[in-house]
Scaffold this motif. Structure first.
Motif, PDB file in Angstrom:
ATOM      1  N   THR B  49       0.829  -1.210   0.000  1.00 39.03           N
ATOM      2  CA  THR B  49       0.000   0.000   0.000  1.00 39.03           C
ATOM      3  C   THR B  49       0.860   1.256   0.000  1.00 39.03           C
ATOM      4  O   THR B  49       0.586   2.213  -0.712  1.00 39.03           O
ATOM      5  N   MET B  50       1.920   1.245   0.818  1.00 41.58           N
ATOM      6  CA  MET B  50       2.724   2.453   0.947  1.00 41.58           C
ATOM      7  C   MET B  50       3.793   2.557  -0.138  1.00 41.58           C
ATOM      8  O   MET B  50       4.402   3.600  -0.305  1.00 41.58           O
ATOM      9  N   ASP B  51       4.015   1.455  -0.849  1.00 45.40           N
ATOM     10  CA  ASP B  51       5.035   1.471  -1.898  1.00 45.40           C
ATOM     11  C   ASP B  51       4.433   2.092  -3.158  1.00 45.40           C
ATOM     12  O   ASP B  51       4.402   1.481  -4.213  1.00 45.40           O
ATOM     13  N   SER B  52       3.929   3.322  -3.027  1.00 41.89           N
ATOM     14  CA  SER B  52       3.182   3.919  -4.125  1.00 41.89           C
ATOM     15  C   SER B  52       3.568   5.381  -4.290  1.00 41.89           C
ATOM     16  O   SER B  52       3.501   6.163  -3.337  1.00 41.89           O
ATOM     17  N   PHE B  53       3.988   5.727  -5.486  1.00 46.76           N
ATOM     18  CA  PHE B  53       4.383   7.108  -5.730  1.00 46.76           C
ATOM     19  C   PHE B  53       3.150   8.019  -5.789  1.00 46.76           C
ATOM     20  O   PHE B  53       3.225   9.179  -5.391  1.00 46.76           O
ATOM     21  N   LEU B  55       0.480   7.853  -3.989  1.00 50.26           N
ATOM     22  CA  LEU B  55       0.032   8.157  -2.635  1.00 50.26           C
ATOM     23  C   LEU B  55       0.828   9.318  -2.026  1.00 50.26           C
ATOM     24  O   LEU B  55       0.329  10.046  -1.169  1.00 50.26           O
ATOM     25  N   LEU B  56       2.053   9.485  -2.495  1.00 51.98           N
ATOM     26  CA  LEU B  56       2.908  10.565  -1.997  1.00 51.98           C
ATOM     27  C   LEU B  56       2.264  11.936  -2.141  1.00 51.98           C
ATOM     28  O   LEU B  56       2.618  12.868  -1.423  1.00 51.98           O
ATOM     29  N   PRO B  59       0.822  13.432   1.469  1.00 48.96           N
ATOM     30  CA  PRO B  59       1.666  14.225   2.379  1.00 48.96           C
ATOM     31  C   PRO B  59       2.217  15.499   1.738  1.00 48.96           C
ATOM     32  O   PRO B  59       2.363  16.510   2.420  1.00 48.96           O
ATOM     33  N   MET B  60       2.471  15.462   0.436  1.00 54.10           N
ATOM     34  CA  MET B  60       3.036  16.650  -0.217  1.00 54.10           C
ATOM     35  C   MET B  60       2.039  17.815  -0.211  1.00 54.10           C
ATOM     36  O   MET B  60       2.375  18.935   0.124  1.00 54.10           O
ATOM     37  N   PHE B 278      -3.329   7.308   6.131  1.00 52.20           N
ATOM     38  CA  PHE B 278      -2.686   6.168   5.476  1.00 52.20           C
ATOM     39  C   PHE B 278      -2.909   4.869   6.242  1.00 52.20           C
ATOM     40  O   PHE B 278      -2.976   3.799   5.632  1.00 52.20           O
TER      41      PHE B 278
END
Lengths: 173, 434
Positions: B49-53, B55-56, B59-60, B278
């Motif tokens: 799930t978190m290994d996703s660009f 999703l970034l 936070p940005m 998340f």
């Protein structure tokens, strides 16, 4: 011991917050290099995701400690104090079990990756265990914090209850 | 049958105040174990799930808007808009909504939008004789524009869950977002016209307008770059958000509005919001995987398509369910629980997933301001230090406007679909004539 874990949790929360900051820098650097200098990096995209995995799970203990987890507060106010405490124990039990599964099976994945020497299939070819370790390690910290919360709840006192989450805190200017 | 049992357990756990993230994750884990599947899927899902660009982007965008917030951008924005529109009938209300709409273009969260504009607008408006419930309702509703006008955290999550294009979703949000803002503005003007209980503002001088606008200009430009860059295809949403974050840092430091403490606060508060969201996303991923192994979305989709032939009825039922869920569930959780279950039905119904995403977000907006649980109600209550009943009394006209927008979105799908699918062709057509 409780103090130590509390402090550790706060420190990792801070660390994780600045990791997101660094991710922002990496993404910007990558875009500037690619668009302006036509020289894309091989590491920015992968490192950003690498940091994201670590940052999110490392901070989960912090989020529990600071009562930031989102819950349905439909009739919290109407709840008897003792019932509320029972609910809190129940929640902590679920989190605890979940942590144990994540730690146990997460470590198994790490162990396997080291044994088979798995790498990511990118230019960088980072060993997989370097990111996979985040899961068991972070959930170990969450488990420790969960136990601390159980102790705190058993002792009672102000701030022990899991509810009373601060929607407001995120907003203050 | 199994589906009903799962639903029952889900609601029970939520009512027992188990955090949403662990309700979903824990229930998913239990289903895996009961079904004889390996729990190794739990850490695997957590990881993937978190290994996703993509999703970034969350936070940005949060960092960007929080940094601007700490730099006092909300005040500048409201002052600038007010200097232009304040003398209209109901002008402060209009200014509050327009400020919300502009702030929505740099913020993906409705809570942040409501809090920012609420902080500066509520006092100003009540001291000018606007009725308190109206003011509180207005700002609570205006804040929800934050998640419809891009960037939008729910649209990012919707795109990731359904694997639809986040860019298209963002672009599709612009039309309905502006429409909704226009309706709120219209309502404020009519309210003031008939209410007449407020004191009109004096018209600002050109010098005042210029000095106020200069302060707000960098923020407006930043919003234009972030959204324009995504539209033009220069950056992906995550890249655009990253650039926006860096530029916002440059803006607040060059305006000398930032200190180390404020930066630390902005960074911490972004982290908290990101991680709470998340964790729910990760929990939902585990839950989603488990119910897919039980073939529940497929069964529900079959049930729906074999019983409901009319897409209109399907949409109506979805809206009613969302409205009911919105009474007690928070917006993103609603999305993460419902969308994976409903998504397989869309194709059979001939419903465009992008359009559905926008409809969903408008319904979520309504959920954010429907009592008893509506995050924006709580935020405004806290910002204004007012009783919740006041906010609730003021907010219902806006809920009606939102539901009206849903109907219009159904009748005129182009309200959402024009910008992502037809604007290019339209512009080309124009240039042929000239």
């Amino acid at each position: 011991m409780i103090k130590f874990i509390d402090r550790l949790t706060n420190r990792t929360g801070l660390l994780s917050a600045w990791m997101f900051f660094v991710i922002g820098m990496m993404v910007t650097y990558e875009v500037v290099m690619r668009k302006v200098f036509n020289a894309p990096t091989v590491w920015a995209d992968e490192m950003a995701r690498f940091f994201q995995i670590w940052a999110v799970y490392l901070a989960s203990a912090y989020v529990l400690k600071n009562r930031q987890l989102i819950t349905v507060e439909l009739f919290s106010d109407a709840l008897h104090k003792r019932t509320g405490r029972l609910f809190d124990f129940f929640t902590l039990a679920i989190i605890g079990v979940f942590c144990c599964v994540a730690i146990w099976y997460g470590s198994a994945i790490v162990y396997e990756s080291i044994e088979q020497g798995r790498h990511t299939s990118t230019m960088l070819g980072v060993p997989k265990w370097m990111t996979e370790t985040a899961i068991p390690l972070a959930f170990l910290l969450l488990l420790a914090q969960t136990i601390v919360e159980v102790v705190r709840l058993a002792k009672g006192g102000p701030g022990a209850s899991l509810s009373g989450a601060s929607d407001v805190e995120a907003i203050e200017e | 049958m199994i589906a009903a049992l799962i639903l029952f357990t889900l609601i029970l756990l939520l009512l027992l105040r188990v955090p949403v993230a662990f309700t979903l994750g824990g229930l998913g884990l239990a289903l895996l174990v009961i079904g004889g599947f390996s729990p190794i899927m739990v850490p695997q899902s957590l990881y993937s799930t978190m290994d996703s660009f993509e999703l970034l982007a969350v936070p940005m965008f949060l960092l960007m808007s929080n940094i601007l917030l700490k730099g006092g951008i909300g005040r500048d924005l409201f002052a600038a808009v007010q200097s232009w529109l304040g003398h209209w009938p109901g002008g402060l209300g209009v200014a509050a909504i327009v400020s919300c709409a502009i702030f929505a273009a740099i913020s993906g969260s409705s809570v942040a939008t409501a809090a920012t504009i609420g902080n500066v607008a509520i006092h100003e408006m009540t001291s000018r004789g606007y009725a308190r419930p109206f003011v509180l309702g207005l700002v609570a509703a205006g804040g929800t524009l934050g998640i419809l006008i891009p960037p939008s955290i729910p649209l990012i999550i919707f795109g990731i869950v359904t694997e639809e294009s986040i860019v298209q979703l963002f672009l599709a949000g612009i039309g309905p977002g502006l429409f909704l803002a226009a309706m709120f503005v219209l309502f404020s003007i009519l309210y003031a016209w008939f209410g007449k209980s407020y004191q009109p503002m004096p018209k600002a001088s050109w010098a005042e307008r210029r000095s106020a606008s200069i302060l707000a200009l960098p923020t407006v430009l930043l919003a234009a770059i972030v959204i324009g860059g995504i539209y033009a295809g220069w950056f992906t949403p995550s890249e655009s958000a990253g650039i926006g974050f860096t530029v916002s840092l440059i803006i607040v430091y060059s305006m000398k509005r930032m200190t180390w403490e404020k930066l630390q606060e902005a960074v911490m508060s972004s982290m908290k919001t990101t991680v709470t969201i998340f964790l729910i996303v990760a929990g939902a991923k585990i839950f989603g995987k488990a119910i897919t192994l039980y073939r529940i979305p497929q069964d529900i989709s079959l049930l729906i398509t074999s019983n409901i032939s009319e897409p209109a009825i399907f949409i109506l039922i979805v809206c009613i369910v969302l409205l009911i869920m919105g009474f007690f569930l928070e917006a993103l959780s609603m999305l993460l629980i419902m969308v994976p279950v409903l998504y397989p039905s869309l194709e059979g119904m001939g419903i465009d997933p992008i359009w559905f995403g926008i409809l969903f977000v408008v319904m979520i907006e309504a959920a954010l301001i429907t009592p008893p649980v509506g995050l924006n109600l709580f935020v405004i209550q806290a910002v204004a230090r007012a009783p919740l009943s006041d906010v609730v009394r003021g907010v219902w006209p806006f809920i009606l406007i939102m539901l009206g927008t849903v109907v219009i979105l159904w009748l005129v799908p182009d309200l959402a679909m024009f910008i992502p699918y037809k604007l290019d062709g339209f512009l080309k057509g124009l240039s042929l004539f000239s």
